[in-house]
Write a protein that holds these residues in place. Structure first.
Motif, PDB file in Angstrom:
ATOM      1  N   GLY A 115      31.813 -91.300  15.559  1.00 28.78           N
ATOM      2  CA  GLY A 115      33.772 -91.916  15.445  1.00 28.78           C
ATOM      3  C   GLY A 115      33.240 -92.457  13.863  1.00 28.78           C
ATOM      4  O   GLY A 115      31.647 -92.171  13.150  1.00 28.78           O
ATOM      5  N   TRP A 199      39.756 -87.922  11.306  1.00 31.04           N
ATOM      6  CA  TRP A 199      40.623 -88.878  12.432  1.00 31.04           C
ATOM      7  C   TRP A 199      41.583 -88.295  12.940  1.00 31.04           C
ATOM      8  O   TRP A 199      41.472 -88.882  14.204  1.00 31.04           O
ATOM      9  N   PRO A 203      37.093 -90.353  17.297  1.00 34.23           N
ATOM     10  CA  PRO A 203      37.576 -91.742  17.121  1.00 34.23           C
ATOM     11  C   PRO A 203      37.452 -92.589  16.526  1.00 34.23           C
ATOM     12  O   PRO A 203      36.537 -92.423  15.709  1.00 34.23           O
ATOM     13  N   SER A 229      43.052 -96.140  15.370  1.00 30.90           N
ATOM     14  CA  SER A 229      41.857 -96.401  14.966  1.00 30.90           C
ATOM     15  C   SER A 229      42.005 -97.813  16.374  1.00 30.90           C
ATOM     16  O   SER A 229      43.381 -99.047  16.149  1.00 30.90           O
ATOM     17  N   THR A 230      40.652 -98.320  16.852  1.00 30.74           N
ATOM     18  CA  THR A 230      40.893 -99.280  17.529  1.00 30.74           C
ATOM     19  C   THR A 230      40.910-100.819  16.406  1.00 30.74           C
ATOM     20  O   THR A 230      39.699-100.634  15.797  1.00 30.74           O
ATOM     21  N   THR A 261      31.326 -94.527  21.977  1.00 26.70           N
ATOM     22  CA  THR A 261      30.842 -93.003  21.644  1.00 26.70           C
ATOM     23  C   THR A 261      29.801 -92.601  22.478  1.00 26.70           C
ATOM     24  O   THR A 261      29.339 -91.528  21.838  1.00 26.70           O
TER      25      THR A 261
END
Length: 263
Positions: A115, A199, A203, A229-230, A261
């Motif tokens: 990630g 990306w 994630p 993205s979070t 992840t």
């Protein structure tokens, strides 16, 4: 080129304003790598970063930090990829400011990167430069305060203005200490395009700094949304606030990425 020993010329300043770029001083970037042992699923990972290191140590993570040369994007990507190669197991990469530009490219095509975590960071797509990404957004305040730091095209931000441009939420003494830690940076970084962006396949998480004077928060939100993205937001943070006043929350974001992840 002559005439650059005392100040950046008016023409150069005007050109930089059109670029809409960000200085990549040493404290302006953090690169983090998270490595999980390939032999023990329950072992703690290894993290490479700057100010988040102490908190992550307390949570059982080991840390290391690749030092970028700030001369070209290709060189800095190679430095990070070499560091990744030297660490066994899975990794999570964390980038601040120009560091985000580097990790977005360095992680491409790697099965060991789980990630990407960003804070006030550039998240380019393939072929984009810092210059092109910044077009149409509020320009950084530091652009008017650039001074030479060696042979052209190396520069720093004048220490007199650095704290207000990057760390306006700090007390003057700490702001001066941060300014003194700048490293000369090549203007070429801002026009170097990266390769494919990781990306698209990896994630990501993003901490937007709402009072950033170096990278327009609106640009940060756009990049985070585009990458899927979070995202969280630090409502009163300067450009370095995500690594200082809000560092506990940023560490939690990194650990959220680790948990999400886990393999």
């Amino acid at each position: 080129m002559t005439g650059l020993t005392q100040d950046v010329t008016v023409a150069q300043r005007a050109r930089l304003v059109r670029f809409g770029v960000l200085i990549a001083a040493a404290l302006m970037l953090a690169l983090a790598l998270l490595s999980t042992s390939a032999h023990a699923a329950t072992s703690k990972p290894t993290v490479v970063l700057v100010r988040e290191a102490d908190a992550l140590h307390k949570d059982g993570y080991q840390t290391a930090a690749p030092a970028l040369d700030l001369a070209s994007v290709a060189n800095d990507v190679a430095i990070v990829r070499s560091t990744l190669d030297s660490i066994p197991g899975d990794k999570i990469l964390v980038g601040h400011s120009y560091g985000g530009f580097v990790i977005t490219n360095a992680a491409t095509g790697r099965r060991d990167v789980r990630g990407l975590v960003y804070t006030a960071a550039y998240v380019p797509d393939s072929g984009e430069t810092i210059t092109s990404m910044s077009a149409g957004y509020t320009q950084p305040s530091f652009l008017a305060h650039l001074v030479p730091a060696g042979p052209f095209p190396l520069f720093i931000v004048s220490p007199q203005f650095f704290p207000d441009d990057f760390a306006q939420d700090f007390n003057p003494k700490l702001g001066a200490e941060i300014a003194a830690q700048q490293r000369p940076t090549s203007l070429g970084l801002f026009q170097d395009p990266p390769g494919p962006a990781a990306w698209h396949d990896v994630p990501s998480w993003y901490a937007v700094l709402a009072h950033d004077r170096a990278i327009d928060p609106a640009l940060q939100r756009f990049m985070a949304q585009r990458a899927g993205s979070t995202t969280i937001e630090f409502s009163a943070a300067s450009h370095v606030g995500g690594l200082t006043h809000y560092k506990a929350r940023f560490v939690k974001l990194i650990e959220q990425a680790i948990d999400a992840t886990a393999r």
